[in-house]
Design a protein around this motif. Structure first.
Motif, PDB file in Angstrom:
ATOM      1  N   SER A  10     -50.854  23.864 -41.309  1.00 21.67           N
ATOM      2  CA  SER A  10     -50.618  25.210 -41.825  1.00 21.67           C
ATOM      3  C   SER A  10     -51.454  25.435 -43.066  1.00 21.67           C
ATOM      4  O   SER A  10     -51.952  24.511 -43.695  1.00 21.67           O
ATOM      5  N   GLU A  11     -51.625  26.680 -43.439  1.00 25.32           N
ATOM      6  CA  GLU A  11     -52.409  27.025 -44.623  1.00 25.32           C
ATOM      7  C   GLU A  11     -51.808  26.408 -45.880  1.00 25.32           C
ATOM      8  O   GLU A  11     -52.520  26.054 -46.810  1.00 25.32           O
ATOM      9  N   LEU A  12     -50.484  26.278 -45.934  1.00 30.43           N
ATOM     10  CA  LEU A  12     -49.836  25.701 -47.126  1.00 30.43           C
ATOM     11  C   LEU A  12     -50.125  24.210 -47.239  1.00 30.43           C
ATOM     12  O   LEU A  12     -50.156  23.665 -48.335  1.00 30.43           O
ATOM     13  N   GLU A  13     -50.340  23.530 -46.107  1.00 26.86           N
ATOM     14  CA  GLU A  13     -50.567  22.091 -46.145  1.00 26.86           C
ATOM     15  C   GLU A  13     -52.018  21.732 -46.438  1.00 26.86           C
ATOM     16  O   GLU A  13     -52.291  20.687 -47.001  1.00 26.86           O
ATOM     17  N   ARG A  14     -52.962  22.582 -46.062  1.00 28.02           N
ATOM     18  CA  ARG A  14     -54.355  22.224 -46.160  1.00 28.02           C
ATOM     19  C   ARG A  14     -54.815  21.847 -47.567  1.00 28.02           C
ATOM     20  O   ARG A  14     -55.493  20.833 -47.742  1.00 28.02           O
ATOM     21  N   PRO A  15     -54.471  22.619 -48.604  1.00 26.38           N
ATOM     22  CA  PRO A  15     -54.947  22.248 -49.932  1.00 26.38           C
ATOM     23  C   PRO A  15     -54.476  20.871 -50.351  1.00 26.38           C
ATOM     24  O   PRO A  15     -55.227  20.114 -50.962  1.00 26.38           O
ATOM     25  N   ALA A  16     -53.251  20.502 -50.023  1.00 23.38           N
ATOM     26  CA  ALA A  16     -52.734  19.199 -50.431  1.00 23.38           C
ATOM     27  C   ALA A  16     -53.473  18.076 -49.723  1.00 23.38           C
ATOM     28  O   ALA A  16     -53.673  16.997 -50.277  1.00 23.38           O
ATOM     29  N   MET A  17     -53.883  18.299 -48.482  1.00 26.72           N
ATOM     30  CA  MET A  17     -54.599  17.266 -47.765  1.00 26.72           C
ATOM     31  C   MET A  17     -56.053  17.190 -48.207  1.00 26.72           C
ATOM     32  O   MET A  17     -56.671  16.143 -48.163  1.00 26.72           O
ATOM     33  N   ARG A  18     -56.592  18.319 -48.662  1.00 25.64           N
ATOM     34  CA  ARG A  18     -58.005  18.401 -48.976  1.00 25.64           C
ATOM     35  C   ARG A  18     -58.332  17.885 -50.357  1.00 25.64           C
ATOM     36  O   ARG A  18     -59.418  17.377 -50.605  1.00 25.64           O
ATOM     37  N   THR A  19     -57.418  18.066 -51.292  1.00 32.50           N
ATOM     38  CA  THR A  19     -57.769  17.830 -52.677  1.00 32.50           C
ATOM     39  C   THR A  19     -56.797  16.897 -53.354  1.00 32.50           C
ATOM     40  O   THR A  19     -55.678  16.696 -52.920  1.00 32.50           O
ATOM     41  N   ALA A  21     -56.124  15.355 -57.725  1.00 31.60           N
ATOM     42  CA  ALA A  21     -56.122  15.879 -59.093  1.00 31.60           C
ATOM     43  C   ALA A  21     -57.502  16.391 -59.467  1.00 31.60           C
ATOM     44  O   ALA A  21     -58.516  15.780 -59.169  1.00 31.60           O
ATOM     45  N   GLY A  22     -57.522  17.523 -60.181  1.00 32.67           N
ATOM     46  CA  GLY A  22     -58.772  18.088 -60.631  1.00 32.67           C
ATOM     47  C   GLY A  22     -59.557  18.761 -59.530  1.00 32.67           C
ATOM     48  O   GLY A  22     -60.710  19.109 -59.713  1.00 32.67           O
ATOM     49  N   GLY A  23     -58.974  18.962 -58.369  1.00 39.55           N
ATOM     50  CA  GLY A  23     -59.660  19.639 -57.283  1.00 39.55           C
ATOM     51  C   GLY A  23     -60.634  18.768 -56.524  1.00 39.55           C
ATOM     52  O   GLY A  23     -61.360  19.242 -55.667  1.00 39.55           O
ATOM     53  N   ARG A  24     -60.683  17.474 -56.809  1.00 36.26           N
ATOM     54  CA  ARG A  24     -61.593  16.589 -56.096  1.00 36.26           C
ATOM     55  C   ARG A  24     -61.048  16.269 -54.714  1.00 36.26           C
ATOM     56  O   ARG A  24     -59.858  16.113 -54.514  1.00 36.26           O
ATOM     57  N   GLY A  25     -61.935  16.169 -53.744  1.00 35.56           N
ATOM     58  CA  GLY A  25     -61.495  15.845 -52.398  1.00 35.56           C
ATOM     59  C   GLY A  25     -60.879  14.464 -52.341  1.00 35.56           C
ATOM     60  O   GLY A  25     -61.277  13.555 -53.065  1.00 35.56           O
ATOM     61  N   VAL A  26     -59.877  14.325 -51.470  1.00 40.93           N
ATOM     62  CA  VAL A  26     -59.223  13.027 -51.305  1.00 40.93           C
ATOM     63  C   VAL A  26     -60.236  11.978 -50.875  1.00 40.93           C
ATOM     64  O   VAL A  26     -60.276  10.862 -51.423  1.00 40.93           O
ATOM     65  N   LEU A  27     -61.067  12.303 -49.899  1.00 41.18           N
ATOM     66  CA  LEU A  27     -62.063  11.348 -49.438  1.00 41.18           C
ATOM     67  C   LEU A  27     -63.076  11.028 -50.531  1.00 41.18           C
ATOM     68  O   LEU A  27     -63.490   9.873 -50.689  1.00 41.18           O
ATOM     69  N   GLU A  28     -63.460  12.037 -51.286  1.00 38.10           N
ATOM     70  CA  GLU A  28     -64.401  11.805 -52.381  1.00 38.10           C
ATOM     71  C   GLU A  28     -63.796  10.845 -53.400  1.00 38.10           C
ATOM     72  O   GLU A  28     -64.465   9.921 -53.876  1.00 38.10           O
ATOM     73  N   GLY A  29     -62.521  11.057 -53.723  1.00 35.57           N
ATOM     74  CA  GLY A  29     -61.845  10.176 -54.665  1.00 35.57           C
ATOM     75  C   GLY A  29     -61.744   8.755 -54.147  1.00 35.57           C
ATOM     76  O   GLY A  29     -61.965   7.790 -54.881  1.00 35.57           O
ATOM     77  N   ALA A  30     -61.412   8.605 -52.857  1.00 32.00           N
ATOM     78  CA  ALA A  30     -61.289   7.275 -52.268  1.00 32.00           C
ATOM     79  C   ALA A  30     -62.632   6.550 -52.280  1.00 32.00           C
ATOM     80  O   ALA A  30     -62.706   5.360 -52.614  1.00 32.00           O
ATOM     81  N   LEU A  62     -54.267   6.229 -54.628  1.00 32.86           N
ATOM     82  CA  LEU A  62     -55.312   6.026 -53.634  1.00 32.86           C
ATOM     83  C   LEU A  62     -55.567   4.537 -53.388  1.00 32.86           C
ATOM     84  O   LEU A  62     -55.788   4.119 -52.247  1.00 32.86           O
ATOM     85  N   LEU A  63     -55.525   3.744 -54.441  1.00 30.04           N
ATOM     86  CA  LEU A  63     -55.720   2.306 -54.266  1.00 30.04           C
ATOM     87  C   LEU A  63     -54.605   1.702 -53.413  1.00 30.04           C
ATOM     88  O   LEU A  63     -54.857   0.830 -52.569  1.00 30.04           O
ATOM     89  N   SER A  64     -53.386   2.173 -53.615  1.00 30.96           N
ATOM     90  CA  SER A  64     -52.268   1.678 -52.805  1.00 30.96           C
ATOM     91  C   SER A  64     -52.482   1.999 -51.330  1.00 30.96           C
ATOM     92  O   SER A  64     -52.221   1.167 -50.449  1.00 30.96           O
ATOM     93  N   GLN A  65     -53.000   3.199 -51.058  1.00 33.43           N
ATOM     94  CA  GLN A  65     -53.275   3.576 -49.672  1.00 33.43           C
ATOM     95  C   GLN A  65     -54.419   2.752 -49.095  1.00 33.43           C
ATOM     96  O   GLN A  65     -54.371   2.326 -47.931  1.00 33.43           O
ATOM     97  N   LEU A  66     -55.446   2.497 -49.906  1.00 37.54           N
ATOM     98  CA  LEU A  66     -56.574   1.693 -49.455  1.00 37.54           C
ATOM     99  C   LEU A  66     -56.150   0.250 -49.184  1.00 37.54           C
ATOM    100  O   LEU A  66     -56.660  -0.394 -48.267  1.00 37.54           O
ATOM    101  N   VAL A  67     -55.217  -0.252 -49.984  1.00 37.75           N
ATOM    102  CA  VAL A  67     -54.690  -1.598 -49.761  1.00 37.75           C
ATOM    103  C   VAL A  67     -53.947  -1.655 -48.429  1.00 37.75           C
ATOM    104  O   VAL A  67     -54.107  -2.597 -47.638  1.00 37.75           O
ATOM    105  N   GLU A  68     -53.126  -0.640 -48.166  1.00 33.14           N
ATOM    106  CA  GLU A  68     -52.383  -0.593 -46.901  1.00 33.14           C
ATOM    107  C   GLU A  68     -53.326  -0.559 -45.696  1.00 33.14           C
ATOM    108  O   GLU A  68     -53.019  -1.117 -44.628  1.00 33.14           O
TER     109      GLU A  68
END
Length: 248
Positions: A10-19, A21-30, A62-68
């Motif tokens: 849904s439109e409400l979920e997309r921003p949380a999956m995409r970004t 803190a600071g608007g950086r992409g989750v993948l970019e941060g990882a 993010l590190l915790s997720q990468l460890v998993e």
């Protein structure tokens, strides 16, 4: 997490999956964290957060997720690269047939000359080693997979001379047009201690279909006298690999 009737987020979920803190992409941060881990070898949360430019809480999550996922390993309060990244990384090559075509000729080149030999490509404006075989110059300029050197190594010069204009990023020396033309004409480039004192290198291009330069093979030595003697066996190795690539 909610989905629309089409099965999409849904439109409400997309921003949380995409970004994050600071608007950086989750993948970019990882990936910023993975790069920080790679540079450090092993480090704690505070250093990795600082090096990646992420807030500490975000880096920890993010590190915790990468460890998993097995992408990162945690040893007490420190993090290092995980085995999953190692396994995935070993599968990468810039051309699907490159490693298979180059294996025997590169090994023969290293065995008969004693030189340190590397297969290289251009990435992010620098020379990146894809595969290598140790030799007499290994302590001076090791050709280990993933090692990065300036584009102006012999291996990088060959690649820049044979690729499209604009690579590597940034201004080129005023004499580069003449240098590139000479490299294309002779089919070989040299590095006489231009990058590191005591390191001499020669490199030739590797051609794929339609004579596109897909990589280069370089031979590194600590002796200026040996450099000239490397030209012929290096050229022969490059021709053998290129013939195999053109036929695949």
């Amino acid at each position: 997490m909610s989905f629309s009737s089409t099965g999409r987020l849904s439109e409400l979920e997309r921003p949380a999956m995409r970004t994050t803190a600071g608007g950086r992409g989750v993948l970019e941060g990882a990936f910023s964290l993975l790069e920080a881990v790679e540079r450090a070898g092993e480090a704690g949360l505070t250093r990795l957060a600082n090096d990646s430019g992420l807030p500490k809480a975000t880096a920890h999550r993010l590190l915790s997720q990468l460890v998993e996922l097995g992408a990162v390993e945690r040893v007490r309060d420190r993090y290092r690269m995980g085995s999953r990244i190692f396994r995935l990384g070993r599968r990468w090559q810039p051309h699907p047939a490159l490693l298979g075509a180059a294996r025997a000729p590169v090994r023969h080149l290293a065995d008969t000359t004693g030189a340190t030999v590397g297969l290289c490509v251009l990435r992010e404006g620098r020379t990146m080693v894809v595969a290598g075989i140790g030799g007499r110059a290994d302590e001076l300029a090791p050709q280990r997979p993933g090692a990065m050197y300036p584009w102006s190594t012999a291996a990088g010069k060959v690649l820049v001379a044979g690729t499209r204009p604009g690579l590597p990023p940034g201004p080129l020396p005023s004499s580069w047009a003449r240098t590139a033309a000479a490299i294309r004409d002779k089919g070989i480039a040299f590095d006489h201690e231009e990058i590191m004192p005591g390191v001499f290198c020669a490199a030739v291009p590797l051609f794929g279909a339609d004579d596109v330069v897909v990589a280069s093979v370089c031979a590194v030595t600590g002796s200026a006298g040996q450099l000239a003697r490397l030209a012929e066996p290096l050229t022969q190795a490059g021709q053998t690999v290129s013939t195999a690539l053109r036929n695949r």
